[in-house]
Scaffold this motif. Structure first.
Motif, mmCIF file in Angstrom:
data_model
loop_
_atom_site.group_PDB
_atom_site.id
_atom_site.type_symbol
_atom_site.label_atom_id
_atom_site.label_comp_id
_atom_site.label_asym_id
_atom_site.label_seq_id
_atom_site.Cartn_x
_atom_site.Cartn_y
_atom_site.Cartn_z
ATOM 1 N N UNK A 39 7.302 69.046 54.906
ATOM 2 C CA UNK A 39 6.826 69.572 56.319
ATOM 3 C C UNK A 39 6.497 71.414 55.878
ATOM 4 N N UNK A 40 5.030 71.611 56.134
ATOM 5 C CA UNK A 40 5.283 72.817 56.102
ATOM 6 C C UNK A 40 4.741 72.908 57.654
ATOM 7 N N UNK A 41 5.465 74.111 58.031
ATOM 8 C CA UNK A 41 6.165 75.223 59.282
ATOM 9 C C UNK A 41 4.960 75.056 60.136
ATOM 10 N N UNK A 42 4.192 74.895 61.084
ATOM 11 C CA UNK A 42 3.273 75.671 61.500
ATOM 12 C C UNK A 42 3.220 75.607 63.151
ATOM 13 N N UNK A 43 3.319 76.825 63.568
ATOM 14 C CA UNK A 43 3.698 76.661 65.023
ATOM 15 C C UNK A 43 2.401 76.844 65.717
ATOM 16 N N UNK A 44 2.444 76.262 66.969
ATOM 17 C CA UNK A 44 1.173 76.411 68.028
ATOM 18 C C UNK A 44 1.291 77.477 68.552
ATOM 19 N N UNK A 45 0.488 78.120 68.844
ATOM 20 C CA UNK A 45 -0.185 79.228 69.493
ATOM 21 C C UNK A 45 0.600 79.547 70.798
ATOM 22 N N UNK A 46 0.778 78.710 71.370
ATOM 23 C CA UNK A 46 1.448 78.389 72.140
ATOM 24 C C UNK A 46 3.085 78.463 72.704
ATOM 25 N N UNK A 47 3.296 77.859 71.862
ATOM 26 C CA UNK A 47 4.534 77.378 71.132
ATOM 27 C C UNK A 47 6.032 78.740 71.466
ATOM 28 N N UNK A 48 6.836 78.180 72.369
ATOM 29 C CA UNK A 48 8.017 79.518 72.105
ATOM 30 C C UNK A 48 8.505 79.737 70.389
ATOM 31 N N UNK A 49 8.561 81.203 70.175
ATOM 32 C CA UNK A 49 8.882 81.456 69.180
ATOM 33 C C UNK A 49 10.481 81.346 69.336
ATOM 34 N N UNK A 50 11.817 81.043 68.406
ATOM 35 C CA UNK A 50 13.384 81.092 68.241
ATOM 36 C C UNK A 50 13.365 81.557 67.042
ATOM 37 N N UNK A 51 14.367 82.663 67.101
ATOM 38 C CA UNK A 51 14.615 83.530 65.732
ATOM 39 C C UNK A 51 16.289 82.614 65.340
ATOM 40 N N UNK B 170 15.952 72.560 64.123
ATOM 41 C CA UNK B 170 16.915 74.194 64.236
ATOM 42 C C UNK B 170 16.253 74.459 62.508
ATOM 43 N N UNK B 171 15.395 74.067 61.679
ATOM 44 C CA UNK B 171 14.779 74.379 60.864
ATOM 45 C C UNK B 171 13.290 74.854 60.845
ATOM 46 N N UNK B 172 13.153 74.423 61.887
ATOM 47 C CA UNK B 172 11.616 75.081 62.351
ATOM 48 C C UNK B 172 11.497 76.216 62.463
ATOM 49 N N UNK B 173 10.710 76.696 61.377
ATOM 50 C CA UNK B 173 10.155 78.581 61.835
ATOM 51 C C UNK B 173 8.661 78.662 60.908
ATOM 52 N N UNK C 146 3.116 71.011 66.286
ATOM 53 C CA UNK C 146 2.291 69.934 65.910
ATOM 54 C C UNK C 146 1.184 70.118 64.530
ATOM 55 N N UNK C 147 0.767 71.601 64.404
ATOM 56 C CA UNK C 147 -0.195 71.456 63.974
ATOM 57 C C UNK C 147 0.319 71.950 62.613
ATOM 58 N N UNK C 148 1.657 71.024 61.975
ATOM 59 C CA UNK C 148 2.445 70.969 60.499
ATOM 60 C C UNK C 148 1.992 70.159 60.199
ATOM 61 N N UNK C 149 1.674 70.828 58.577
ATOM 62 C CA UNK C 149 1.301 69.943 57.855
ATOM 63 C C UNK C 149 1.770 68.572 57.403
ATOM 64 N N UNK C 150 2.358 66.915 57.118
ATOM 65 C CA UNK C 150 3.625 66.680 56.967
ATOM 66 C C UNK C 150 3.005 65.953 55.595
ATOM 67 N N UNK C 151 3.671 65.328 54.905
ATOM 68 C CA UNK C 151 3.168 64.451 53.288
ATOM 69 C C UNK C 151 4.085 63.851 53.152
ATOM 70 N N UNK D 216 12.647 75.166 44.360
ATOM 71 C CA UNK D 216 13.204 74.695 45.149
ATOM 72 C C UNK D 216 14.310 75.314 46.103
ATOM 73 N N UNK D 217 14.510 76.907 45.369
ATOM 74 C CA UNK D 217 15.393 77.550 46.218
ATOM 75 C C UNK D 217 14.776 78.022 47.421
ATOM 76 N N UNK D 218 13.390 77.849 47.337
ATOM 77 C CA UNK D 218 13.294 78.711 48.819
ATOM 78 C C UNK D 218 12.604 77.307 49.739
ATOM 79 N N UNK D 219 12.796 76.066 49.522
ATOM 80 C CA UNK D 219 12.544 75.614 50.655
ATOM 81 C C UNK D 219 14.149 74.696 51.297
ATOM 82 N N UNK D 220 13.628 74.795 52.265
ATOM 83 C CA UNK D 220 14.760 74.132 53.035
ATOM 84 C C UNK D 220 15.041 72.532 53.094
ATOM 85 N N UNK D 221 15.684 71.695 52.966
ATOM 86 C CA UNK D 221 16.323 70.514 53.079
ATOM 87 C C UNK D 221 17.506 70.546 54.413
#
Length: 443
Positions: free
Chosen positions: A229-241, A161-164, A192-197, A143-148
């Motif tokens: 959501x297990x976030x997975x960024x597409x290779x061509x997507x911008x990376x925001x810190x 804002x939570x997508x990393x 888009x490659x993120x796994x959703x359940x 739970x402590x490692x999961x963004x809600x």
């Protein structure tokens, strides 16, 4: 009359069968049972109290609802943990505003109890496992490692804002349509490659479905669901810190943009803290206000921009970067500042020489509030130098140069230097020192 607790009982999708003895007793003994129609329907006939469904809108009705039932045992039903994005927070805030004489006496209270009992005793909470606890248990996620992120009564854009890459996010759904909306946002934002359940009816007749966000084609299911959501960024997507200084390409703009390096230095000077409010004067593209709000979910900002086209652009940037709650005021300062809530910090990115602007912003700040102003013009620089002489703070010049091709070689192209004044109200004046650092550009 002594302050008396309203009892809030958390209940899960499994209803009465999942409640511990203390929660059952509170519901059996209540004279009044308040909750959503779905929650009230979970109670058996042995809970004989008057059943009152929540009206809409809910919050304005709470004081009157409770006052009308003064002297009766009141129990409120809540989904899961009432103090986690639940009705418990609303009741806690509202009860602290209700005069004690409007409250009922506590169950079993002594008639001679202290009439000045702490208002914290006005609420008795009996929690139940939250949907987050259930979901993490099913998924094996700490739970402590999961963004809600909750989308209940909130725009889907908050999720951005939570997508990393590599992060795990639980989305509290607003209803059956939320999973498809989440999938669309993830795909649009390059995840888009993120796994959703989707986990429905947790703790009862559970149903789980899963797919990649970009492939999501499931029909709308049960409205009581959580999206994992297990976030997975597409290779061509911008990376925001996660810190200020997003790439300039993250913003839609017409040239009125506080550039990346100066923006990072400006946010450092503004020093946002959780819960604080910023006035962003002369919003331009809204980059300062957007990145102020991205530092913490409880940070708030008002961006004041006189140009209607730019004001609309600020709103689009805020939604794209996950802070749709940014308030945009279209109008010129200082006139447009009238009636705004008291700021913790003010940033002035344009219009410094407008008569009365600096004075209005300074007067609006409470003790300890911060003001930061940037300029590239000599006229505004002279004004800042005068205020610095009177009030102290820090006056710096920021200069940035970028490497660019020069024929077959590489050279430096200097951006216009930015003069920045940063001051805290009630900051003791000091003797100006000689020599200051470098780096930047203005919006």
């Amino acid at each position: 009359m002594p302050v008396l607790p309203v009892t809030v009982v958390g209940i899960g999708a499994d209803g009465w069968a999942g409640l511990p003895g203390g929660s059952r007793d509170a519901l059996r003994e209540a004279d009044v049972l308040i909750g959503g129609p779905r929650q009230l329907a979970l109670l058996p006939g042995e809970c004989a109290g008057e059943r009152v469904p929540w009206p809409s809108p809910l919050r304005p009705a709470v004081p009157g609802l409770l006052a009308a039932r003064a002297g009766r045992r009141v129990a409120v039903l809540a989904s899961g943990d009432p103090m986690f994005y639940g009705i418990g927070r609303t009741l806690s805030e509202v009860l602290s505003e209700v005069p004690s004489e409007a409250m009922s006496a506590p169950l079993g209270a002594d008639a001679d109890a202290d009439a000045d009992a702490p208002r914290a005793e006005a609420l008795r909470v009996l929690p139940h496992p939250s949907s987050v606890s259930y979901a993490c248990a099913r998924l094996g996620w700490p739970v402590e490692d999961t963004e809600v992120v909750t989308l209940v009564g909130r725009p889907t854009e908050l999720l951005a804002a939570a997508l990393h890459d590599g992060r795990r996010v639980l989305v509290l759904s607003a209803g059956a349509a939320t999973p498809a909306e989440v999938a669309a946002l993830l795909t649009e934002r390059g995840y888009g490659p993120s796994r959703m359940r989707v986990l429905e009816q947790l703790g009862a007749d559970e149903r789980h479905t899963e797919a990649l966000a970009q492939d999501w084609a499931e029909p709308a299911g049960d409205p009581l669901n959580v999206v994992a959501v297990e976030c997975r960024r597409a290779p061509d997507a911008p990376r925001f810190g996660a810190v200020p200084g997003l790439p300039d390409t993250a913003y839609e703009h017409d040239g009125q943009l506080t550039k990346r390096h100066v923006r990072a230095a400006t946010l450092a000077a503004l020093a946002p803290a959780p819960g604080e409010l910023l006035w962003d004067i002369g919003g331009g593209s809204g980059s300062i206000a957007v990145e102020w709000m991205r530092t913490h979910r409880s940070c708030r900002a008002v961006s004041v921009e006189r140009d209607p086209a730019r004001a609309e652009r600020i709103g689009r940037n805020a939604r794209a970067l996950g802070v749709p709650g940014l308030r945009v005021v279209t109008g010129g300062a200082p006139g447009a500042l009238a009636g705004l809530p008291v700021p913790d910090a003010v940033f002035i990115g344009g219009g410094l020489t407008v008569p009365g602007l600096l004075e209005s912003c300074w007067d609006a700040l409470p003790a300890g509030g911060r003001l930061v102003a940037n300029t590239v013009t000599l006229e505004s620089e002279a004004l800042l130098a005068e205020w610095y002489r009177r009030l102290g703070g820090e006056l710096v010049r920021l200069a940035v140069a970028h490497a660019v091709p020069v024929g077959g070689f590489t050279g430096w192209r200097q951006a216009m230097p930015v003069t920045q004044w940063a001051v805290t109200k009630d900051h003791p004046p000091r003797v100006p020192s000689v020599g200051v650092p470098s780096a930047g550009e203005e919006r």
